[in-house]
Design a protein around this motif. Structure first.
Motif, PDB file in Angstrom:
ATOM      1  N   HIS A 129       0.834  -1.208   0.000  1.00  0.00           N
ATOM      2  CA  HIS A 129       0.000   0.000   0.000  1.00  0.00           C
ATOM      3  C   HIS A 129       0.867   1.255   0.000  1.00  0.00           C
ATOM      4  N   PHE A 130       0.229   2.396  -0.205  1.00  0.00           N
ATOM      5  CA  PHE A 130       1.019   3.600  -0.485  1.00  0.00           C
ATOM      6  C   PHE A 130       1.926   3.999   0.669  1.00  0.00           C
ATOM      7  N   ILE A 131       1.534   3.653   1.896  1.00  0.00           N
ATOM      8  CA  ILE A 131       2.399   4.034   3.024  1.00  0.00           C
ATOM      9  C   ILE A 131       3.638   3.134   3.060  1.00  0.00           C
ATOM     10  N   GLN A 132       3.440   1.857   2.777  1.00  0.00           N
ATOM     11  CA  GLN A 132       4.612   0.966   2.685  1.00  0.00           C
ATOM     12  C   GLN A 132       5.554   1.436   1.582  1.00  0.00           C
ATOM     13  N   GLN A 133       4.966   1.854   0.450  1.00  0.00           N
ATOM     14  CA  GLN A 133       5.809   2.324  -0.664  1.00  0.00           C
ATOM     15  C   GLN A 133       6.578   3.584  -0.276  1.00  0.00           C
ATOM     16  N   TYR A 134       5.889   4.436   0.468  1.00  0.00           N
ATOM     17  CA  TYR A 134       6.489   5.677   0.946  1.00  0.00           C
ATOM     18  C   TYR A 134       7.712   5.364   1.826  1.00  0.00           C
ATOM     19  N   ILE A 135       7.492   4.407   2.735  1.00  0.00           N
ATOM     20  CA  ILE A 135       8.582   4.056   3.647  1.00  0.00           C
ATOM     21  C   ILE A 135       9.711   3.346   2.887  1.00  0.00           C
ATOM     22  N   ASP A 136       9.318   2.491   1.950  1.00  0.00           N
ATOM     23  CA  ASP A 136      10.342   1.855   1.098  1.00  0.00           C
ATOM     24  C   ASP A 136      11.265   2.915   0.493  1.00  0.00           C
ATOM     25  N   ALA A 137      10.655   3.979  -0.023  1.00  0.00           N
ATOM     26  CA  ALA A 137      11.432   5.033  -0.680  1.00  0.00           C
ATOM     27  C   ALA A 137      12.326   5.748   0.335  1.00  0.00           C
ATOM     28  N   ASP A 138      11.790   5.993   1.538  1.00  0.00           N
ATOM     29  CA  ASP A 138      12.596   6.647   2.579  1.00  0.00           C
ATOM     30  C   ASP A 138      13.803   5.800   2.937  1.00  0.00           C
ATOM     31  N   ILE A 139      13.570   4.490   3.023  1.00  0.00           N
ATOM     32  CA  ILE A 139      14.674   3.603   3.394  1.00  0.00           C
ATOM     33  C   ILE A 139      15.710   3.572   2.276  1.00  0.00           C
ATOM     34  N   ALA A 140      15.211   3.520   1.036  1.00  0.00           N
ATOM     35  CA  ALA A 140      16.131   3.497  -0.106  1.00  0.00           C
ATOM     36  C   ALA A 140      16.987   4.761  -0.152  1.00  0.00           C
ATOM     37  N   SER A 141      16.401   5.897   0.256  1.00  0.00           N
ATOM     38  CA  SER A 141      17.159   7.144   0.169  1.00  0.00           C
ATOM     39  C   SER A 141      17.978   7.413   1.438  1.00  0.00           C
ATOM     40  N   GLY A 142      17.877   6.507   2.387  1.00  0.00           N
ATOM     41  CA  GLY A 142      18.662   6.667   3.608  1.00  0.00           C
ATOM     42  C   GLY A 142      18.092   7.653   4.610  1.00  0.00           C
ATOM     43  N   LYS A 143      16.869   8.087   4.390  1.00  0.00           N
ATOM     44  CA  LYS A 143      16.239   9.020   5.325  1.00  0.00           C
ATOM     45  C   LYS A 143      16.066   8.363   6.699  1.00  0.00           C
ATOM     46  N   ASN A 144      16.189   9.148   7.753  1.00  0.00           N
ATOM     47  CA  ASN A 144      16.066   8.651   9.142  1.00  0.00           C
ATOM     48  C   ASN A 144      17.011   7.481   9.429  1.00  0.00           C
ATOM     49  N   GLU A 145      18.114   7.428   8.734  1.00  0.00           N
ATOM     50  CA  GLU A 145      19.077   6.313   8.878  1.00  0.00           C
ATOM     51  C   GLU A 145      18.399   4.951   8.767  1.00  0.00           C
ATOM     52  N   GLY A 146      17.373   4.916   7.945  1.00  0.00           N
ATOM     53  CA  GLY A 146      16.690   3.637   7.714  1.00  0.00           C
ATOM     54  C   GLY A 146      15.764   3.211   8.838  1.00  0.00           C
ATOM     55  N   LYS A 147      15.577   4.072   9.829  1.00  0.00           N
ATOM     56  CA  LYS A 147      14.729   3.689  10.967  1.00  0.00           C
ATOM     57  C   LYS A 147      13.246   3.954  10.683  1.00  0.00           C
ATOM     58  N   VAL A 148      12.401   3.151  11.297  1.00  0.00           N
ATOM     59  CA  VAL A 148      10.965   3.389  11.231  1.00  0.00           C
ATOM     60  C   VAL A 148      10.414   3.411  12.651  1.00  0.00           C
ATOM     61  N   ALA A 149       9.815   4.536  13.019  1.00  0.00           N
ATOM     62  CA  ALA A 149       9.203   4.649  14.345  1.00  0.00           C
ATOM     63  C   ALA A 149       7.822   5.270  14.173  1.00  0.00           C
ATOM     64  N   THR A 150       6.811   4.532  14.610  1.00  0.00           N
ATOM     65  CA  THR A 150       5.439   5.038  14.493  1.00  0.00           C
ATOM     66  C   THR A 150       4.841   5.123  15.889  1.00  0.00           C
ATOM     67  N   ARG A 151       3.602   5.581  15.958  1.00  0.00           N
ATOM     68  CA  ARG A 151       2.909   5.627  17.245  1.00  0.00           C
ATOM     69  C   ARG A 151       1.422   5.514  16.996  1.00  0.00           C
ATOM     70  N   PHE A 152       0.727   4.980  17.989  1.00  0.00           N
ATOM     71  CA  PHE A 152      -0.730   5.021  17.951  1.00  0.00           C
ATOM     72  C   PHE A 152      -1.154   6.000  19.045  1.00  0.00           C
ATOM     73  N   PRO A 153      -1.834   7.099  18.646  1.00  0.00           N
ATOM     74  CA  PRO A 153      -2.057   8.192  19.602  1.00  0.00           C
ATOM     75  C   PRO A 153      -3.527   8.430  19.992  1.00  0.00           C
ATOM     76  N   PRO A 154      -4.165   7.516  20.698  1.00  0.00           N
ATOM     77  CA  PRO A 154      -5.578   7.723  21.031  1.00  0.00           C
ATOM     78  C   PRO A 154      -5.781   8.781  22.106  1.00  0.00           C
ATOM     79  N   GLU A 155      -6.917   9.439  22.011  1.00  0.00           N
ATOM     80  CA  GLU A 155      -7.329  10.313  23.103  1.00  0.00           C
ATOM     81  C   GLU A 155      -8.160   9.456  24.055  1.00  0.00           C
ATOM     82  N   PRO A 156      -7.831   9.440  25.347  1.00  0.00           N
ATOM     83  CA  PRO A 156      -8.568   8.548  26.255  1.00  0.00           C
ATOM     84  C   PRO A 156      -9.927   9.123  26.652  1.00  0.00           C
ATOM     85  N   ASN A 157     -10.768   9.355  25.662  1.00  0.00           N
ATOM     86  CA  ASN A 157     -12.106   9.905  25.925  1.00  0.00           C
ATOM     87  C   ASN A 157     -13.203   8.921  25.533  1.00  0.00           C
TER      88      ASN A 157
END
Ligand code: ATP
Ligand code: MG
Length: 565
Positions: free
Chosen positions: A12-40
């Motif tokens: 999917h497009f987000i995987q492709q996006y990250i693939d490209a980032d990794i290929a270009s060496g962005k973020n030293e190849g690291k991937v860090a995400t988060r799930f940010p719910p509001e506890p409401n």
């Protein structure tokens, strides 16, 4: 949660996006995400999509995914929600390890960054009230007007902001705003509020330490950056907020600039995925609670009998795109049906009991019959079920007369009892009102799990339970929660979404008879009741102390054909 066919599935497009980032060496190849719910509120199936996406890409790229509570709105948030969200994410099968964070962990740093913005002349304290702020903001067609407080000196702003923090002003008297551009084509950039005053609320994490609270659009990018997030995945409605996300990070010294990427929300037909609206269903007692099995919440789906694997499979099937769409409930139901078909042991349960007496079966005889737990899976073993002279069958499985299509018990004809003998209906006993209360039968002693010796054909098979050994239970059948495929859009027709609540979404069968060994079924255990569907033992008993079973899903998809589930 990686699976083996990852390579064959289109990315999917987000995987492709990250693939490209990794290929270009962005973020030293690291991937860090988060799930940010509001506890409401409790998490719903829409959040599951976000959870599977965030934890999924982290896992796939050998990165990390944080759980972060976006807790900047203390009035609506509660510890109960904080706890339920953690439980639900874990139950779905994901692990944030030691990376559990709260935006409130960063309140001091957020304050310091606000001071930095003020010192740089990029934020100011504004005295306009909410109505004035609105009218100064302009419209999509017309530029806004600068606030008369926009040109306060840095010193004055610093002093006023510290007084805001110290509690010198009542709610609403002042806000801190970013100084961006009141003529921007993007309304979010017209000097958005960064901080507001909230007295008299006790924050579930920080208590009464603060009386100013940062806004989401300010808090979120900074929290992401402080955690070293590389890809900040959020839903499409934040697309217009991205310039502000970037502005905040571009105008402070923080040394990290995550990339915000938006994807489309999950919408599911005949239900609602909005915590605010789900809250109304709970608070106005339209349902029994957040975990009512009709709710599209994770807690509701769990209680209904869904498995974590089925929900992950669903999120996988619906995919990740930028196109808003509405998924049919049948897609979700197929996922659980397919999973339970594999893993749920088979049992027999009679939902609408009708007594059958087998006249030629000895009164004191009980046979322990052996039955497979799964028709195709020998490894799932067998169980024993008692057979005796008096049994229950389902009312729908008997007719005095019927045509050939009806392959069940008909007066004068034969049918096979599942895992047992062939019986023949000899007579019917009725009450004063003419309702059948008992069927008198005979059985063929030579037909235990084998065809009649004389070669006569018995086509139908029905399920049954031994009357003397049956477990009495309450069974709850669920239908769609709303009558309208899109109750949220229906509000555009001048109605409330609650006007479309299906009054028949719950049907309670108070006297059902189950196979003996279901007596010890534990809360959450799932079964296929043969010919009836998949069921799950509820965590509570009925008001008169009987075990309760929830129907998770019917055996076949009935959404399209009858229009009723
Ligand atoms: P709600 O309107 O139900 O309160 P929300 O977006 O305000 O939803 P949050 O607790 O802020 O709820 O959401 C946490 C994360 O889950 C966010 O990243 C959000 O984009 C995502 N999310 C919420 N609802 C959906 C949905 N229907 N589909 C996909 N992702 C969702
Ligand atoms: Mg939100």
């Amino acid at each position: 949660m990686s699976d083996n066919n990852e390579t064959t599935k289109p990315r999917h497009f987000i995987q492709q996006y990250i693939d490209a980032d990794i290929a270009s060496g962005k973020n030293e190849g690291k991937v860090a995400t988060r799930f940010p719910p509001e506890p409401n509120g409790y998490l719903h199936i829409g959040h599951a999509k976000s959870i599977c996406l965030n934890f999924g890409v982290a896992d796939e790229f050998k990165g990390t995914c944080n759980l972060r509570f976006d807790d900047t709105n203390p009035g609506k948030e509660k510890e109960e929600f904080v706890a339920s969200i953690q439980e639900d994410v874990k139950w779905l099968g994901f692990d944030w390890q030691d990376r559990l964070f709260y935006a409130s962990d960063y309140f001091e740093q957020l304050h310091d960054f606000a001071v930095e913005l003020i010192k740089a002349g990029k934020a100011y304290v504004c005295d306009l009230n909410a109505d004035e702020v609105r009218s100064y903001r302009g419209t999509l067609q017309d530029a806004g007007k600068n606030s008369p407080y926009r040109d306060r000196s840095v010193e004055e702003n610093l002093e006023l902001f510290e007084k805001m923090r110290a509690g010198s002003f009542p709610d609403g008297e002042k806000v801190l705003r970013a100084k961006i551009d009141m003529a921007s084509a993007n309304m979010n950039m017209r000097d958005p509020t960064l901080y507001r005053i909230r007295h008299g609320v006790i924050h579930h994490q920080t208590g009464e330490e603060w009386c100013i609270y940062p806004m989401y659009d300010y808090t979120h990018p900074i929290s992401d950056a402080l955690e070293g997030i590389t890809h900040s995945l959020c839903t499409l409605e934040f697309e217009d907020h991205r310039p502000l996300y970037d502005w905040v990070l571009d105008n402070i010294n923080i040394g990290c600039h995550p990339q915000q990427i938006e994807f489309s929300r999950l919408n599911l037909q005949y239900t609602i995925v909005s915590k605010r609206k789900l809250t109304q269903l709970v608070e106005n007692n339209h349902v029994s609670g957040w975990d009512d099995p009709r709710m599209p919440t994770i807690a509701g789906l769990r209680r209904r009998g869904f498995t974590p694997a089925s929900i992950r499979d669903f999120c996988d099937r619906i995919g990740v795109t930028k196109v808003d769409n509405s998924i049919e409930m049948g897609v979700l139901e197929n996922c659980i049906r397919e999973d339970l078909n594999e893993v749920a042991p088979r049992r027999m349960a009679v939902l609408n009991p009708l007594k059958v007496v087998i006249e030629n079966y000895p009164e004191d005889k009980i046979e322990q019959l052996e039955a497979p737990n799964h028709p195709q899976k020998e490894e799932m073993g067998t169980r024993t079920i008692p057979f005796s002279r008096e049994i229950y069958i389902d009312r729908d499985d008997f007719r005095e007369e019927a045509n050939k299509k009806y392959k069940r018990l008909v007066l004068g004809k034969e049918v096979r009892l599942r895992n047992s003998y062939v019986i023949k209906a000899e007579d019917v006993i009725k009450d004063d009102r003419g309702e059948t209360i008992e069927v008198r039968c005979s059985y063929d002693t030579e037909t235990l799990n084998k065809n009649p010796a004389d070669g006569r054909k018995v086509k139908g098979v029905i399920h049954w339970v031994s009357a003397a050994h049956a477990v009495e239970a309450e069974i709850r059948l669920y239908d769609r929660l709303f009558d309208h495929a899109n109750p949220e859009a229906a509000t555009k027709e001048g109605k409330e979404f609650t006007d479309f609540i299906n009054p028949e979404s719950l049907e309670t069968l108070t006297l059902c008879y189950l196979e003996t060994n279901l007596e010890n079924a534990e809360a959450g255990q799932r079964f296929q009741f043969e010919r009836e569907g998949y069921f799950c033992r509820d965590s509570e008993n009925s008001s008169n102390g009987k075990p309760v079973f929830n129907r998770t899903v019917t055996l076949r998809d009935t959404w399209d054909k009858s229009g009723k589930n």
